[in-house]
Design an enzyme around this catalytic site. Structure first.
Site, short mmCIF file in Angstrom:
data_model
loop_
_atom_site.label_atom_id
_atom_site.label_comp_id
_atom_site.label_asym_id
_atom_site.label_seq_id
_atom_site.Cartn_x
_atom_site.Cartn_y
_atom_site.Cartn_z
N SER A 255 28.76 -12.24 -17.67
CA SER A 255 28.86 -10.87 -17.44
C SER A 255 30.26 -10.54 -17.03
O SER A 255 30.67 -9.23 -17.00
CB SER A 255 28.07 -10.70 -16.03
OG SER A 255 28.37 -11.41 -14.88
N LYS B 297 36.28 -7.62 -10.39
CA LYS B 297 35.13 -7.21 -10.99
C LYS B 297 34.36 -6.14 -10.06
O LYS B 297 34.26 -6.27 -8.90
CB LYS B 297 34.51 -8.38 -10.99
CG LYS B 297 33.18 -8.49 -11.78
CD LYS B 297 32.41 -9.73 -11.88
CE LYS B 297 31.01 -9.54 -12.57
NZ LYS B 297 30.36 -11.00 -12.64
N SER C 216 28.53 -16.81 -15.48
CA SER C 216 29.20 -15.55 -15.64
C SER C 216 30.81 -15.57 -15.63
O SER C 216 31.53 -14.71 -16.01
CB SER C 216 28.79 -14.18 -14.89
OG SER C 216 27.64 -13.61 -15.65
N1 GLN Z 1 24.30 -14.99 -18.43
C1 GLN Z 1 23.28 -15.29 -17.29
C2 GLN Z 1 22.15 -14.02 -16.87
O1 GLN Z 1 22.50 -13.13 -17.80
C3 GLN Z 1 24.22 -15.56 -16.21
C4 GLN Z 1 25.02 -14.17 -15.56
C5 GLN Z 1 25.79 -14.53 -14.22
O2 GLN Z 1 26.10 -15.58 -14.05
N2 GLN Z 1 25.93 -13.33 -13.55
O3 GLN Z 1 21.88 -13.90 -16.12
#
Ligand code: GLN
Length: 492
Positions: A158, A78, A182
């Site tokens: 994400s 990532k 995410s």
């Molecule tokens: N979807 C959540 C957010 O936008 C979690 C994102 C994440 O876990 N990095 O904050």
């Protein structure tokens, strides 16, 4: 060549050990698959030369009988993990040309164990999102499609690039991060296995920070065993991260396939949402039936503060983000847009460098931390966080070994379908996952079925702190009962 990319990580490892295949062959097969899948936009940066050089070294070590546990295994990383000498963008314009001078601890651990880097995977900007649509480098397309349709679907976010790459057979596994879901939500959307370990299990050092008290490194893989093998290499204490915990790392793969007879599994009634699609409810019930058949004891439990978790998360996470992202000021890192004085330089850089969602989070975060609102929002959200944590502690103290819930409230949705009019629509994706981050617990998403449209659906297991082994054992039971993941048909 394409057949090699369809192997599981464990099978590839065995074939390498027996020298039936070489690491260079494996790397080449994956490099070709990645080149043929550029339409999916899974990678921000491809590193084929590095992959081939690392693979050649792996082959030499295999030959000398000095192979590490992941020797020759090609992975996606990532693009939130700093990789020495390789651009690390966090999906943002502000870091578009940032080349770190150091390596994150988690990736260093993977290379120590012989893994091979194929490239850096796409993600929502600074990991803020649930669909990979906030990336400065464009959205990732899911390799999945609804039955009989060619609507472009999101891979979740994400860690969307990592999840899509694993599902599309572009790598055997990928690193990911999970602040509010995410890892688990994109796993659910792509039919992959996603593990968010206990807070403190992996080092956060060298991972671009979003919300430091919630961020945790983890894994996306094609099956439970592969995920267990990867986590073992990634996890461990790191003196460079004061929140990483000094405990031995168990052999997680040894837990895969062990009996779950007599385990007590809690079903939290607060996760049964009114608006939940019938197929999610059905999947959940099916999970209960499978676990019962495997000898587990199922009990209904209550986690009474669940409904406050999402609003509290969307205060705590932006608050920490607004502080963490203050460092992108055009002076020390990345993009610099000059101005007539230093204030204007800050303003110009940040206005040009950050996308809309990141700016929204910074503004929310700054607001909830400002004098006058701090007590009403931030302090209150922290109190709720304590209550959420206590809910879990109470049920675990009553003898519950793990908790079973759906991973997401729906299957994958179409590009542009959610959140453009109201961001909360997007935030609702995280309703089942944020509680786990708020409490610092481990969670795993495991594919368990398909939607009426033929898309993957997943169940989530939540465990006691540092008891990832129980999660791997139960997830493997679900994987076995559901017949495991089916890979998407290739159309790209
Ligand atoms: N979807 C959540 C957010 O936008 C979690 C994102 C994440 O876990 N990095 O904050």
């Amino acid at each position: 060549m394409t057949e090699l990319t369809g192997l599981s990580l464990a099978a590839a490892r065995d074939a390498l050990a027996k020298r039936h295949i070489s690491a260079v062959e494996l790397a080449k097969a994956h490099i070709a698959a990645i080149e043929a899948a550029r339409a999916l936009n899974c990678f921000v940066t491809e590193t084929p030369d590095r992959a081939l050089a690392m693979a050649a070294q792996s082959d030499a070590r295999l030959k000398r009988g000095e192979a590490g546990p992941l020797e020759g295994i090609p992975l996606g990383i990532k693009d939130l993990y700093c990789t020495r000498g390789v651009k690390t963008t966090a999906g943002s314009r502000v870091l578009e040309n940032f080349v770190p001078a150091y390596e994150s601890t988690v990736t260093a651990n993977l290379w120590r164990d012989g893994a091979v880097m194929l490239g850096k995977t796409n993600l929502d900007e600074f990991a803020m999102g649930s669909s990979n649509e906030t990336s400065h480098f464009g959205p990732v397309l899911s390799p999945w499609r609804r039955r009989g349709a060619n609507v472009k679907l999101v891979p979740g976010g994400s860690s969307g690039g990592s999840a899509a790459a694993v599902a599309a057979r572009l790598c055997y596994g990928a690193t990911a991060t999970d602040t509010g879901g995410s890892i688990r939500q994109p796993a659910a959307f792509t039919g992959t296995v996603g593990v968010k370990p206990t807070y403190g299990r992996c080092s956060r050092w060298g991972i671009v920070a979003f919300a430091s008290s919630l961020d945790q490194a983890g894994v996306l893989a094609r099956n439970v065993r592969d995920a267990a093998l990867l986590l073992r290499s990634m996890a461990g204490h790191d003196p460079k991260d004061a929140t990483s915990v000094d405990r031995p790392v168990p052999d997680y793969a040894a837990a895969v396939g062990t009996s779950i007879k007599g385990k007590t599994i809690g079903i939290p009634k607060e996760y049964r949402l009114d608006a939940m699609p019938a197929e999610i409810d059905r999947l959940w019930n099916e999970g209960v039936v499978w676990l019962k058949a495997a000898g587990a004891r199922i009990v209904e439990i209550s986690l009474p503060h669940t409904r406050y978790a999402l609003p509290a998360y969307y205060i705590v996470a932006p608050a920490e983000a607004s502080s963490n992202l203050a460092r992108y000021d055009g002076v020390r890192y990345g993009l610099r847009v000059p101005g007539k004085d230093v204030t204007e330089l800050y303003e110009n850089t940040r206005a040009a460098g950050f996308g809309k969602e990141v700016r929204r989070r910074i503004m929310i975060g700054t607001y909830v931390l400002s004098a006058g609102y701090y007590d009403a929002y931030y302090v209150r959200a922290q109190k709720i966080r304590t209550l959420i944590k206590r809910d879990f502690e109470t049920v675990f103290a009553q003898g519950v070994d793990a908790i079973l819930t759906p991973a997401t409230p729906s299957a994958a949705f179409g590009l542009g379908e959610k959140g453009s009019a109201d961001p909360v629509e997007m935030y609702l994706n995280d309703v089942f996952t944020v509680t786990v981050n708020m409490a610092g617990l481990p969670g795993i998403a495991v594919p368990a079925g398909v939607s009426s449209e033929g898309l993957p659906l997943a169940l989530q297991l939540i465990g006691r702190a540092f008891d990832e082994e129980t999660l791997f054992a139960i997830a493997a039971a679900i994987e076995q009962a559901s017949g495991g993941m089916k890979l998407p048909e290739r159309w790209w």
